[in-house]
Design a protein around this motif. Sequence first.
Motif, PDB file in Angstrom:
ATOM      1  N   SER A  82       0.845  -1.185   0.000  1.00  0.00           N
ATOM      2  CA  SER A  82       0.000   0.000   0.000  1.00  0.00           C
ATOM      3  C   SER A  82       0.886   1.242   0.000  1.00  0.00           C
ATOM      4  O   SER A  82       1.843   1.338   0.765  1.00  0.00           O
ATOM      5  CB  SER A  82      -0.886  -0.028   1.255  1.00  0.00           C
ATOM      6  OG  SER A  82      -1.708   1.106   1.347  1.00  0.00           O
ATOM      7  N   ASN A 142      -3.966  10.112  -3.294  1.00  0.00           N
ATOM      8  CA  ASN A 142      -4.628   8.880  -3.707  1.00  0.00           C
ATOM      9  C   ASN A 142      -3.843   7.691  -3.185  1.00  0.00           C
ATOM     10  O   ASN A 142      -2.614   7.698  -3.210  1.00  0.00           O
ATOM     11  CB  ASN A 142      -4.722   8.798  -5.231  1.00  0.00           C
ATOM     12  CG  ASN A 142      -5.650   9.846  -5.773  1.00  0.00           C
ATOM     13  OD1 ASN A 142      -5.217  10.904  -6.190  1.00  0.00           O
ATOM     14  ND2 ASN A 142      -6.929   9.580  -5.729  1.00  0.00           N
ATOM     15  N   ASP A 178      -3.137  -6.389  -3.715  1.00  0.00           N
ATOM     16  CA  ASP A 178      -3.157  -7.726  -3.144  1.00  0.00           C
ATOM     17  C   ASP A 178      -2.025  -8.469  -3.855  1.00  0.00           C
ATOM     18  O   ASP A 178      -2.110  -8.741  -5.053  1.00  0.00           O
ATOM     19  CB  ASP A 178      -4.511  -8.381  -3.418  1.00  0.00           C
ATOM     20  CG  ASP A 178      -4.625  -9.795  -2.889  1.00  0.00           C
ATOM     21  OD1 ASP A 178      -3.586 -10.471  -2.698  1.00  0.00           O
ATOM     22  OD2 ASP A 178      -5.771 -10.242  -2.696  1.00  0.00           O
ATOM     23  N   HIS A 182      -5.250  -4.615  -8.004  1.00  0.00           N
ATOM     24  CA  HIS A 182      -5.625  -3.509  -7.118  1.00  0.00           C
ATOM     25  C   HIS A 182      -6.521  -4.069  -6.019  1.00  0.00           C
ATOM     26  O   HIS A 182      -7.356  -4.938  -6.280  1.00  0.00           O
ATOM     27  CB  HIS A 182      -6.370  -2.437  -7.930  1.00  0.00           C
ATOM     28  CG  HIS A 182      -6.818  -1.279  -7.116  1.00  0.00           C
ATOM     29  ND1 HIS A 182      -8.075  -1.202  -6.593  1.00  0.00           N
ATOM     30  CD2 HIS A 182      -6.174  -0.148  -6.732  1.00  0.00           C
ATOM     31  CE1 HIS A 182      -8.194  -0.069  -5.918  1.00  0.00           C
ATOM     32  NE2 HIS A 182      -7.059   0.586  -5.995  1.00  0.00           N
ATOM     33  N   TYR A 183      -6.352  -3.589  -4.792  1.00  0.00           N
ATOM     34  CA  TYR A 183      -7.141  -4.089  -3.666  1.00  0.00           C
ATOM     35  C   TYR A 183      -7.936  -2.940  -3.054  1.00  0.00           C
ATOM     36  O   TYR A 183      -7.390  -1.869  -2.774  1.00  0.00           O
ATOM     37  CB  TYR A 183      -6.227  -4.720  -2.610  1.00  0.00           C
ATOM     38  CG  TYR A 183      -6.995  -5.335  -1.476  1.00  0.00           C
ATOM     39  CD1 TYR A 183      -7.607  -6.574  -1.629  1.00  0.00           C
ATOM     40  CD2 TYR A 183      -7.135  -4.677  -0.265  1.00  0.00           C
ATOM     41  CE1 TYR A 183      -8.335  -7.141  -0.600  1.00  0.00           C
ATOM     42  CE2 TYR A 183      -7.860  -5.243   0.771  1.00  0.00           C
ATOM     43  CZ  TYR A 183      -8.464  -6.471   0.594  1.00  0.00           C
ATOM     44  OH  TYR A 183      -9.196  -7.034   1.614  1.00  0.00           O
ATOM     45  N   ASN A 184      -9.211  -3.171  -2.840  1.00  0.00           N
ATOM     46  CA  ASN A 184     -10.082  -2.177  -2.237  1.00  0.00           C
ATOM     47  C   ASN A 184     -10.188  -2.465  -0.736  1.00  0.00           C
ATOM     48  O   ASN A 184     -10.746  -3.493  -0.337  1.00  0.00           O
ATOM     49  CB  ASN A 184     -11.461  -2.223  -2.883  1.00  0.00           C
ATOM     50  CG  ASN A 184     -12.362  -1.135  -2.382  1.00  0.00           C
ATOM     51  OD1 ASN A 184     -12.090  -0.468  -1.378  1.00  0.00           O
ATOM     52  ND2 ASN A 184     -13.463  -0.923  -3.085  1.00  0.00           N
ATOM     53  N   PRO A 185      -9.684  -1.571   0.123  1.00  0.00           N
ATOM     54  CA  PRO A 185      -9.761  -1.780   1.565  1.00  0.00           C
ATOM     55  C   PRO A 185     -11.182  -1.946   2.097  1.00  0.00           C
ATOM     56  O   PRO A 185     -11.371  -2.461   3.205  1.00  0.00           O
ATOM     57  CB  PRO A 185      -9.109  -0.518   2.142  1.00  0.00           C
ATOM     58  CG  PRO A 185      -8.168  -0.074   1.074  1.00  0.00           C
ATOM     59  CD  PRO A 185      -8.892  -0.386  -0.205  1.00  0.00           C
ATOM     60  N   LEU A 186     -12.186  -1.555   1.315  1.00  0.00           N
ATOM     61  CA  LEU A 186     -13.572  -1.751   1.745  1.00  0.00           C
ATOM     62  C   LEU A 186     -13.950  -3.231   1.762  1.00  0.00           C
ATOM     63  O   LEU A 186     -14.943  -3.606   2.385  1.00  0.00           O
ATOM     64  CB  LEU A 186     -14.535  -0.971   0.850  1.00  0.00           C
ATOM     65  CG  LEU A 186     -14.426   0.547   0.961  1.00  0.00           C
ATOM     66  CD1 LEU A 186     -15.348   1.217  -0.044  1.00  0.00           C
ATOM     67  CD2 LEU A 186     -14.729   1.006   2.380  1.00  0.00           C
ATOM     68  N   ARG A 187     -13.176  -4.063   1.104  1.00  0.00           N
ATOM     69  CA  ARG A 187     -13.397  -5.512   1.209  1.00  0.00           C
ATOM     70  C   ARG A 187     -13.028  -5.994   2.607  1.00  0.00           C
ATOM     71  O   ARG A 187     -13.566  -6.977   3.096  1.00  0.00           O
ATOM     72  CB  ARG A 187     -12.559  -6.252   0.172  1.00  0.00           C
ATOM     73  CG  ARG A 187     -13.014  -6.001  -1.251  1.00  0.00           C
ATOM     74  CD  ARG A 187     -12.183  -6.708  -2.270  1.00  0.00           C
ATOM     75  NE  ARG A 187     -12.249  -8.148  -2.078  1.00  0.00           N
ATOM     76  CZ  ARG A 187     -11.465  -9.014  -2.693  1.00  0.00           C
ATOM     77  NH1 ARG A 187     -10.545  -8.598  -3.550  1.00  0.00           N
ATOM     78  NH2 ARG A 187     -11.585 -10.305  -2.476  1.00  0.00           N
ATOM     79  N   LYS A 202     -12.935   7.891  -4.932  1.00  0.00           N
ATOM     80  CA  LYS A 202     -12.198   6.718  -5.421  1.00  0.00           C
ATOM     81  C   LYS A 202     -10.726   6.793  -5.007  1.00  0.00           C
ATOM     82  O   LYS A 202     -10.109   7.841  -5.072  1.00  0.00           O
ATOM     83  CB  LYS A 202     -12.321   6.670  -6.944  1.00  0.00           C
ATOM     84  CG  LYS A 202     -11.697   5.461  -7.584  1.00  0.00           C
ATOM     85  CD  LYS A 202     -11.931   5.520  -9.085  1.00  0.00           C
ATOM     86  CE  LYS A 202     -11.448   4.392  -9.892  1.00  0.00           C
ATOM     87  NZ  LYS A 202     -10.417   3.577  -9.532  1.00  0.00           N
ATOM     88  N   ASP A 203     -10.196   5.668  -4.592  1.00  0.00           N
ATOM     89  CA  ASP A 203      -8.779   5.514  -4.243  1.00  0.00           C
ATOM     90  C   ASP A 203      -8.306   6.473  -3.155  1.00  0.00           C
ATOM     91  O   ASP A 203      -7.218   7.032  -3.229  1.00  0.00           O
ATOM     92  CB  ASP A 203      -7.889   5.663  -5.491  1.00  0.00           C
ATOM     93  CG  ASP A 203      -8.160   4.580  -6.517  1.00  0.00           C
ATOM     94  OD1 ASP A 203      -8.500   3.452  -6.114  1.00  0.00           O
ATOM     95  OD2 ASP A 203      -8.022   4.864  -7.714  1.00  0.00           O
ATOM     96  N   THR A 204      -9.112   6.656  -2.127  1.00  0.00           N
ATOM     97  CA  THR A 204      -8.707   7.524  -1.023  1.00  0.00           C
ATOM     98  C   THR A 204      -8.615   6.781   0.309  1.00  0.00           C
ATOM     99  O   THR A 204      -8.565   7.406   1.355  1.00  0.00           O
ATOM    100  CB  THR A 204      -9.651   8.736  -0.887  1.00  0.00           C
ATOM    101  OG1 THR A 204     -10.994   8.277  -0.741  1.00  0.00           O
ATOM    102  CG2 THR A 204      -9.543   9.663  -2.082  1.00  0.00           C
TER     103      THR A 204
END
Length: 178
Positions: A40, A59, A64, A70-75, A128-130
């Motif tokens: 990250s 940003n 992963d 790209h990995y979304n921390p909301l997962r 997005k991407d924050t």
Amino acid sequence: MARECAKDVAGVNAREKSNTLVAEFELRYEVLLDTPQIYSLVQRLNIHCIGPYPAFAENALVFDLATGQHYNPLRLYAITRNGPDGAEFLPAIRTLIRQALIAGRQPTDQKNECLRVLKRDDIRLLEKDTLGLGAQGLHVMYSGPHVVQACYGDVVLPYARLKKFLNTQEAQRIHWVH
């Protein structure tokens, strides 16, 4: 953004021969977390173009490493809900962000315009991407309206405060130990 600004500056300088406007850009990267599972980093861009207010953009780029995607921390942390204008922070998360932003102000800032701005901002929408995963916590790069961006900054929400939002199955999948 840089090309567009440079074009605008060149146009002004061509029309007004006595003017020598300069556009300034600074781009920096900082690694937030480097583990065998997650990489990250944050990208910070400062732009001073024509106009009274510089622009600032942060940003996060989170990957992963098992998939290379790209990995979304909301997962990992369920801290938003769908709203009429897109992803919105949950009320408890908005409160944590606001508290951190206000705590970051100096005691001498009590009459500062930024405190009024931060107290009134509903801190609702997630751009997005924050969101970035860091060693100490979840980085939230909430910038606020352009004219008052200087009032904001990177907020780090400690993982201990986010435990109730943790997706345990996802945490197990990526071997998350924070």
